[in-house]
Design a protein around this motif. Structure first.
Motif, PDB file in Angstrom:
ATOM      1  N   GLU A   1      -2.504  -8.143   5.591  1.00 50.96           N
ATOM      2  CA  GLU A   1      -1.831  -6.849   5.701  1.00 50.96           C
ATOM      3  C   GLU A   1      -0.471  -6.928   6.377  1.00 50.96           C
ATOM      4  N   PHE A   2      -0.231  -7.986   7.178  1.00 54.28           N
ATOM      5  CA  PHE A   2       1.014  -8.078   7.939  1.00 54.28           C
ATOM      6  C   PHE A   2       1.868  -9.276   7.521  1.00 54.28           C
ATOM      7  N   ALA A   3       1.570  -9.856   6.381  1.00 57.82           N
ATOM      8  CA  ALA A   3       2.210 -11.120   6.001  1.00 57.82           C
ATOM      9  C   ALA A   3       3.543 -10.950   5.284  1.00 57.82           C
ATOM     10  N   THR A   4       3.812  -9.761   4.769  1.00 54.04           N
ATOM     11  CA  THR A   4       5.000  -9.572   3.936  1.00 54.04           C
ATOM     12  C   THR A   4       6.287  -9.751   4.733  1.00 54.04           C
ATOM     13  N   VAL A   5       7.179 -10.568   4.207  1.00 53.28           N
ATOM     14  CA  VAL A   5       8.539 -10.676   4.729  1.00 53.28           C
ATOM     15  C   VAL A   5       9.449 -10.034   3.696  1.00 53.28           C
ATOM     16  N   ASP A   6      10.099  -8.951   4.087  1.00 56.19           N
ATOM     17  CA  ASP A   6      10.888  -8.187   3.121  1.00 56.19           C
ATOM     18  C   ASP A   6      12.377  -8.367   3.394  1.00 56.19           C
TER      19      ASP A   6
ATOM     20  N   LEU B   1      -8.609 -17.315  20.280  1.00 55.38           N
ATOM     21  CA  LEU B   1      -8.532 -16.039  19.580  1.00 55.38           C
ATOM     22  C   LEU B   1      -9.340 -16.112  18.294  1.00 55.38           C
ATOM     23  N   PRO B   2      -9.719 -14.962  17.729  1.00 55.38           N
ATOM     24  CA  PRO B   2     -10.408 -14.971  16.438  1.00 55.38           C
ATOM     25  C   PRO B   2      -9.498 -15.500  15.332  1.00 55.38           C
ATOM     26  N   GLU B   3     -10.113 -15.822  14.208  1.00 54.74           N
ATOM     27  CA  GLU B   3      -9.335 -16.255  13.049  1.00 54.74           C
ATOM     28  C   GLU B   3      -8.353 -15.148  12.668  1.00 54.74           C
ATOM     29  N   ASP B   4      -7.124 -15.547  12.357  1.00 51.48           N
ATOM     30  CA  ASP B   4      -6.096 -14.567  12.035  1.00 51.48           C
ATOM     31  C   ASP B   4      -5.434 -14.923  10.708  1.00 51.48           C
ATOM     32  N   GLY B   5      -4.286 -14.345  10.437  1.00 45.92           N
ATOM     33  CA  GLY B   5      -3.489 -14.650   9.250  1.00 45.92           C
ATOM     34  C   GLY B   5      -2.030 -14.551   9.606  1.00 45.92           C
ATOM     35  N   PRO B   6      -1.143 -14.877   8.682  1.00 49.87           N
ATOM     36  CA  PRO B   6       0.289 -14.824   8.982  1.00 49.87           C
ATOM     37  C   PRO B   6       0.760 -13.396   9.223  1.00 49.87           C
ATOM     38  N   VAL B   7       1.665 -13.252  10.182  1.00 53.05           N
ATOM     39  CA  VAL B   7       2.193 -11.942  10.572  1.00 53.05           C
ATOM     40  C   VAL B   7       3.718 -12.024  10.636  1.00 53.05           C
ATOM     41  N   ALA B   8       4.390 -11.022  10.094  1.00 54.75           N
ATOM     42  CA  ALA B   8       5.853 -10.950  10.156  1.00 54.75           C
ATOM     43  C   ALA B   8       6.248 -10.325  11.492  1.00 54.75           C
TER      44      ALA B   8
END
Length: 291
Positions: free
Chosen positions: A223-228, A127-134
């Motif tokens: 954009e999807f990393a926040t854990v609230d 997969l392409p490079e990604d970031g952390p996702v909640a």
């Protein structure tokens, strides 16, 4: 949420409606004090147009509150088309003149499962490079939605992000799948262009391929990393959805690792108030569609 039935009436009414038929939707919504609009499975101008139709129908039907399934990344400047669509829909809600609640759902875990493809059998995925996702479970968001509907006005306007307790990248997911299955799951990173070419070669329309790539660009931007912690109150204690998801979708998973013995599983009955029988599950954790 229709009025309580009169004696002799059925408790439930089923009416047909279409996002492309404003008059039909207004009839379907007739008598509802609250209307929950579930976002459509498309992106772009047509998506926002259909959402506006549903909003206008709810207003015409006299609803006193409109609820809408939005996304934690909703923003006019998002890298992901669906999040821009959610932002445009929220603007339509602000302009409609009726109080609204926009449910800022965490990213669905099942979306990630789609990207994994046959990795369970092959032991690898690219997969392409990604970031952390909640990543967030459908079932848990359904519980939150039911509780918010039952407590009308608890949230006015957009809610805080409704997420589980962890943000995971696809590298993290590969490590967790390796632990659950007891064999190595390898993730490799490919350039965006190569991934797009692969999708198109498999019959994915180029426009859709570009939209899917937007997920990875948005992930890299955080954009999807926040854990609230707002929902549920014990969100910080929530386990990863992947212990449950991988165990249920991977036939090679060791159930001793995937359930009671998994380090990601929590036994505390951590549930928000007012959910009744929902407490039969051990913990609230996240799950997915692509938007």
């Amino acid at each position: 949420m229709p009025r309580p039935p009169h004696p002799g009436e059925n408790a439930e009414r089923v009416r047909q409606g279409s996002f492309t038929d404003a008059a039909g939707l207004a009839h379907a919504f007739e008598g509802a004090s609250q209307v929950l609009i579930v976002s459509v499975d498309t992106m772009g101008e047509e998506c926002v147009r259909q959402h506006r139709t549903a909003i206008e129908a709810a207003v015409a039907a006299g609803a006193r509150r409109i609820l809408y399934t939005s996304h934690m990344g909703a923003s006019a400047t998002s890298h992901f088309q669906a999040c821009r669509d959610h932002a445009a829909t929220e603007e339509a809600l602000r302009a409609c003149g009726v109080p609204f609640t926009s449910l800022r759902n965490g990213f669905y875990t099942t979306s990630a499962l789609h990207f994994l493809g046959n990795a369970v059998e092959s032991g690898r995925f690219a997969l392409p490079e990604d970031g952390p996702v909640a990543w967030t479970a459908h079932a848990d968001l359904a519980d939150a939605t039911a509780a918010i509907l039952a407590d009308e006005g608890r949230f006015d306007g957009p809610t805080p992000p409704l997420t589980g307790g962890q943000s995971l990248s696809f590298d993290d997911i590969a490590a967790l799948a390796t632990e659950l299955a007891g064999r190595t799951m390898t993730r490799t990173t490919v350039p965006d262009d190569q991934f797009r070419e692969q999708l198109v070669s498999q019959g994915v329309p180029s426009e859709v391929a570009d939209q899917l790539l937007g997920i990875f660009a948005a992930g890299r931007a955080g954009e999807f990393a926040t854990v609230d912690p707002t929902w549920p109150p014990c969100s910080a204690a929530n386990p990863s959805p992947w212990a449950r998801c991988c165990a249920s979708n991977c036939p090679q998973a060791d159930p001793r690792r995937g359930s009671a013995g998994c380090r990601y599983r929590q036994s505390s009955p951590c549930r928000p108030p007012g959910q009744g029988q929902a407490d039969r599950r051990t913990a609230l954790c996240p799950r997915a569609e692509v938007s």
